[in-house]
Scaffold this active site. Structure first.
Site, PDB file in Angstrom:
ATOM      1  N   LYS A 157       0.857  -1.202   0.000  1.00 17.12           N
ATOM      2  CA  LYS A 157       0.000   0.000   0.000  1.00 17.12           C
ATOM      3  C   LYS A 157       0.887   1.244   0.000  1.00 17.12           C
ATOM      4  O   LYS A 157       1.691   1.441   0.905  1.00 17.12           O
ATOM      5  CB  LYS A 157      -0.884  -0.032   1.257  1.00 17.12           C
ATOM      6  CG  LYS A 157      -1.744   1.215   1.415  1.00 17.12           C
ATOM      7  CD  LYS A 157      -2.648   1.119   2.633  1.00 17.12           C
ATOM      8  CE  LYS A 157      -3.337   2.435   2.908  1.00 17.12           C
ATOM      9  NZ  LYS A 157      -4.074   2.453   4.186  1.00 17.12           N
ATOM     10  N   LEU A 183     -10.310  -2.185  19.893  1.00 17.81           N
ATOM     11  CA  LEU A 183     -11.641  -1.571  19.825  1.00 17.81           C
ATOM     12  C   LEU A 183     -12.228  -1.313  21.201  1.00 17.81           C
ATOM     13  O   LEU A 183     -13.088  -0.442  21.360  1.00 17.81           O
ATOM     14  CB  LEU A 183     -12.577  -2.465  19.004  1.00 17.81           C
ATOM     15  CG  LEU A 183     -12.148  -2.667  17.533  1.00 17.81           C
ATOM     16  CD1 LEU A 183     -13.038  -3.700  16.852  1.00 17.81           C
ATOM     17  CD2 LEU A 183     -12.189  -1.348  16.771  1.00 17.81           C
ATOM     18  N   GLU A 201      -8.807   6.349   7.509  1.00 22.04           N
ATOM     19  CA  GLU A 201      -7.351   6.462   7.290  1.00 22.04           C
ATOM     20  C   GLU A 201      -6.609   5.263   7.875  1.00 22.04           C
ATOM     21  O   GLU A 201      -5.421   5.350   8.188  1.00 22.04           O
ATOM     22  CB  GLU A 201      -6.817   7.777   7.862  1.00 22.04           C
ATOM     23  CG  GLU A 201      -7.153   9.012   6.999  1.00 22.04           C
ATOM     24  CD  GLU A 201      -6.226   9.172   5.765  1.00 22.04           C
ATOM     25  OE1 GLU A 201      -5.276   8.396   5.626  1.00 22.04           O
ATOM     26  OE2 GLU A 201      -6.501  10.069   4.952  1.00 22.04           O
TER      27      GLU A 201
HETATM   28  P1  FAD Z   1     -12.325  -8.067  17.898  1.00 14.32           P
HETATM   29  O1  FAD Z   1     -11.804  -8.476  16.589  1.00 14.32           O
HETATM   30  O2  FAD Z   1     -13.799  -7.853  18.017  1.00 14.32           O
HETATM   31  O3  FAD Z   1     -11.884  -9.173  18.951  1.00 14.32           O
HETATM   32  C1  FAD Z   1     -12.514  -9.289  20.197  1.00 14.32           C
HETATM   33  C2  FAD Z   1     -12.113 -10.601  20.828  1.00 14.32           C
HETATM   34  O4  FAD Z   1     -12.683 -10.668  22.124  1.00 14.32           O
HETATM   35  C3  FAD Z   1     -12.583 -11.823  20.065  1.00 14.32           C
HETATM   36  O5  FAD Z   1     -11.597 -12.818  20.086  1.00 14.32           O
HETATM   37  C4  FAD Z   1     -13.784 -12.290  20.889  1.00 14.32           C
HETATM   38  O6  FAD Z   1     -14.025 -13.650  20.745  1.00 14.32           O
HETATM   39  C5  FAD Z   1     -13.301 -11.920  22.279  1.00 14.32           C
HETATM   40  N1  FAD Z   1     -14.408 -11.820  23.218  1.00 14.32           N
HETATM   41  C6  FAD Z   1     -15.403 -10.902  23.244  1.00 14.32           C
HETATM   42  N2  FAD Z   1     -16.244 -11.174  24.257  1.00 14.32           N
HETATM   43  C7  FAD Z   1     -15.759 -12.273  24.888  1.00 14.32           C
HETATM   44  C8  FAD Z   1     -16.177 -13.044  25.987  1.00 14.32           C
HETATM   45  N3  FAD Z   1     -17.296 -12.778  26.679  1.00 14.32           N
HETATM   46  N4  FAD Z   1     -15.434 -14.107  26.352  1.00 14.32           N
HETATM   47  C9  FAD Z   1     -14.297 -14.415  25.683  1.00 14.32           C
HETATM   48  N5  FAD Z   1     -13.847 -13.713  24.621  1.00 14.32           N
HETATM   49  C10 FAD Z   1     -14.584 -12.679  24.242  1.00 14.32           C
HETATM   50  N6  FAD Z   1      -8.403  -1.130  11.289  1.00 14.32           N
HETATM   51  C11 FAD Z   1      -7.347  -0.844  10.496  1.00 14.32           C
HETATM   52  O7  FAD Z   1      -6.244  -0.617  11.009  1.00 14.32           O
HETATM   53  N7  FAD Z   1      -7.487  -0.819   9.149  1.00 14.32           N
HETATM   54  C12 FAD Z   1      -8.678  -0.995   8.542  1.00 14.32           C
HETATM   55  O8  FAD Z   1      -8.755  -0.982   7.313  1.00 14.32           O
HETATM   56  C13 FAD Z   1      -9.823  -1.212   9.357  1.00 14.32           C
HETATM   57  N8  FAD Z   1     -11.057  -1.363   8.814  1.00 14.32           N
HETATM   58  C14 FAD Z   1     -12.125  -1.515   9.645  1.00 14.32           C
HETATM   59  C15 FAD Z   1     -13.424  -1.530   9.123  1.00 14.32           C
HETATM   60  C16 FAD Z   1     -14.529  -1.617   9.971  1.00 14.32           C
HETATM   61  C17 FAD Z   1     -15.906  -1.574   9.392  1.00 14.32           C
HETATM   62  C18 FAD Z   1     -14.346  -1.767  11.366  1.00 14.32           C
HETATM   63  C19 FAD Z   1     -15.532  -1.905  12.282  1.00 14.32           C
HETATM   64  C20 FAD Z   1     -13.078  -1.773  11.887  1.00 14.32           C
HETATM   65  C21 FAD Z   1     -11.961  -1.624  11.051  1.00 14.32           C
HETATM   66  N9  FAD Z   1     -10.683  -1.569  11.567  1.00 14.32           N
HETATM   67  C22 FAD Z   1      -9.624  -1.295  10.751  1.00 14.32           C
HETATM   68  C23 FAD Z   1     -10.457  -1.812  12.980  1.00 14.32           C
HETATM   69  C24 FAD Z   1      -9.934  -3.228  13.180  1.00 14.32           C
HETATM   70  O9  FAD Z   1     -10.845  -4.147  12.636  1.00 14.32           O
HETATM   71  C25 FAD Z   1      -9.741  -3.506  14.658  1.00 14.32           C
HETATM   72  O10 FAD Z   1      -8.968  -2.497  15.242  1.00 14.32           O
HETATM   73  C26 FAD Z   1      -9.030  -4.820  14.854  1.00 14.32           C
HETATM   74  O11 FAD Z   1      -9.662  -5.847  14.165  1.00 14.32           O
HETATM   75  C27 FAD Z   1      -8.943  -5.146  16.315  1.00 14.32           C
HETATM   76  O12 FAD Z   1     -10.158  -5.582  16.816  1.00 14.32           O
HETATM   77  P2  FAD Z   1     -10.159  -6.136  18.304  1.00 14.32           P
HETATM   78  O13 FAD Z   1      -9.173  -7.236  18.405  1.00 14.32           O
HETATM   79  O14 FAD Z   1     -10.036  -4.993  19.232  1.00 14.32           O
HETATM   80  O15 FAD Z   1     -11.658  -6.694  18.467  1.00 14.32           O
END
Ligand code: FAD
Length: 499
Positions: free
Chosen positions: A77, A332, A341
């Protein structure tokens, strides 16, 4: 002083596994790390575009680039192409890397503004090698020799989020991280300190710890639900609160950039990977129905859809207390600034880097949390303003959401930045802001915020010499482009794949 001996990570999405990989690379001799994730709940499953800070993380965890690109089906990219944002039919490119070259004390863009005042009629994009390469579908990595025009390049990756988490998981498990599958149902806290002491799953499995990293995604189970850290809502500036995502078959020649196309109530992303293209429509539910968003997305794909569209809900905003007691929220769970971005994965890294630097003893000195929160807050505020600029500085879009974002009142700091740039092209940035001069320049200029003049320093230039130097730089760039490989060939050269 009692050291932290046990870290528990809640969540196995990108944030959870990045944290596990980074902490196990840093503290694996002194600390035990366990990670709880729920297959039943799953992950958000998107997050495929990155920015160049990703190289810091890949180095920290010791990724081999060729293996990483091969296993995550990544593409390169060079920046983001914005289509129809400024006004219908308009395009501009936000490149990684720098514009022009450094020549003495006058910043390059001030040289360009001075030359414009002297009658030069060339666009800023003519002086960005990354922009010119992207337009030609070509790619090269930055050179370390500052005399080479290739040293002005920057790059990041697009990758498959699911494969990325798998790649990180195998690395973290090799370094001793213990994975537990199950759903969190109970949290124990110390009544005196309020610290979390253990989390328990529906099957009665208990994980005890000294430090808990909340990577539970939008649920924010520890930082929000348990510790009560408030959420600061930024939707008055960033109105999009939903996304519909769908992968489709890949395009014949993958482009080395993300495309963002403005739509009626938001924008659509296109992220090319080796095996497929990621797409999504990010929109505001106050201005568009889900059915209309899905129909628009499906009508604007480059290939056949490979799955049913998936809907995601979110609110733009942030927890100023991302670290509270012995709980640190990363990913998140700490906040989300919509993906325009591609900053979320960067913010995960930023949280990890700060946690490594400010790593506490078991008493979790509140001064460390205050410092962490202040630094992360400044990071978030800067990114927020940069995103707002895209939504605000537009013309000629009559759909209600765009009328709303044009008329909304802006944060003071952003108003100051726009005013300074308009008057003299001066870029007023705080030292810790993520997006630097080239990015602000690309987006201000791209979104039609034109500089009316230049700074006094640019008067010290000899006008004729300045113009000549700019012409030379443009020539060097335009001569370099056809000598560099096409994007797919560059991927194959790295991974060793057959054509
Ligand atoms: P999640 O992927 O939701 O993981 C949460 C974890 O917690 C999972 O393993 C779940 O099983 C666990 N969990 C939840 N509740 C429980 C429970 N009760 N017991 C046990 N486990 C549990 N970021 C970028 O940098 N570039 C991008 O292009 C980009 N595009 C995006 C587009 C969209 C529409 C969205 C919404 C987000 C985007 N992001 C992007 C953000 C990116 O997807 C997230 O920052 C990244 O995936 C991290 O997510 P996470 O690990 O915080 O949450």
């Amino acid at each position: 002083m009692t050291r932290v001996g046990r870290i528990v990570i809640l969540g196995g999405g990108t944030a959870g596994w990045m944290t596990a990989a980074a902490l196990s690379a840093t503290y694996n001799k002194s600390v035990s790390i366990s990670l709880l994730e729920s297959d039943a709940i799953g992950t958000v499953g998107v997050g495929e575009a990155t920015i160049p800070t990703i190289h810091w993380f890949n180095e920290l965890v010791g990724f081999d680039e060729a293996a990483f690109v091969r296993e995550t089906k990544a593409s390169f990219k060079l920046g983001i192409e914005f289509v129809d944002w400024t006004y219908p039919g308009h395009r501009y490119f936000h490149p990684f890397g720098r514009y022009g070259v450094d020549l003495g004390t006058v910043p390059f863009h001030q040289r360009w503004l001075r030359a414009q005042a002297d009658g030069l009629d060339r666009p800023l994009s003519a002086y960005s090698l990354a922009t010119q390469l992207a337009e030609a579908g070509r790619f090269a990595k930055p050179a370390s020799d500052p005399r080479s025009i290739l040293s002005t390049l920057g790059y990041a990756y697009h990758f498959d989020a699911g494969l990325y988490a798998r790649h990180l998981r195998s690395l973290a498990e090799t370094r001793g991280v213990t994975r537990v599958e199950g759903t969190l149902t109970h949290v124990d806290r110390n009544p005196a300190t309020g610290f979390v002491t253990a989390i328990t799953t529906e099957r009665g499995e208990t994980l005890e710890g000294d430090l808990f990293v909340d990577c539970s995604g939008f649920r924010a189970l520890l930082i929000g639900e348990t510790m009560g850290a408030p959420f600061e809502d930024w939707s008055r500036w960033l109105p999009c609160d939903r996304a519909i995502a769908v992968p489709c078959t890949g395009i014949a020649e993958t482009t080395p950039f993300t495309r963002s196309t403005r739509r009626e109530a938001g924008w659509q992303w296109r992220i090319p990977l080796q095996h497929r293209t990621g797409n999504g429509y990010v929109y505001s539910s106050s201005f568009l129905t889900d059915d209309a968003a899905a129909a628009t997305l499906l009508a604007n794909l480059d290939g056949a859809p490979l799955a049913d569209p998936r809907m995601l809900r979110f609110t733009a905003g942030f927890r100023r207390q991302a670290w509270l007691g012995n709980v640190v929220a990363i990913g998140l769970s700490s906040g989300f600034l919509e993906p325009l971005e591609s900053t979320s994965i960067h913010l995960i890294q930023s949280g990890i880097a700060k946690l490594i630097t400010l790593f506490p003893d078991a008493d979790c000195d509140p001064a460390l949390a205050r410092q962490y929160n202040a630094l992360l807050g400044r990071d978030m505020d800067g990114i927020r303003d940069f995103l707002i600029l895209h939504y605000h500085a537009t013309q000629g879009h009559n759909a209600p959401m765009w009328q709303h974002t044009r008329a909304m009142s802006l944060p003071e700091r952003l108003l100051d930045k726009m005013e300074q740039y308009r008057r003299t092209g001066r870029l007023m940035l705080e030292p810790e802001e993520l997006f630097r001069e080239a990015s602000w320049l690309a987006v201000l200029n791209g979104q039609g915020v034109a500089a009316q003049g230049y700074v006094p320093l640019a008067d010290t230039l000899d006008g004729a010499t300045n113009r000549k130097q700019l012409e030379q730089i443009e020539t060097i760039i335009s001569r370099a482009v056809p000598t560099l490989p096409f994007h797919d060939a560059a991927i194959r050269a790295l991974t060793g794949a057959a054509a």
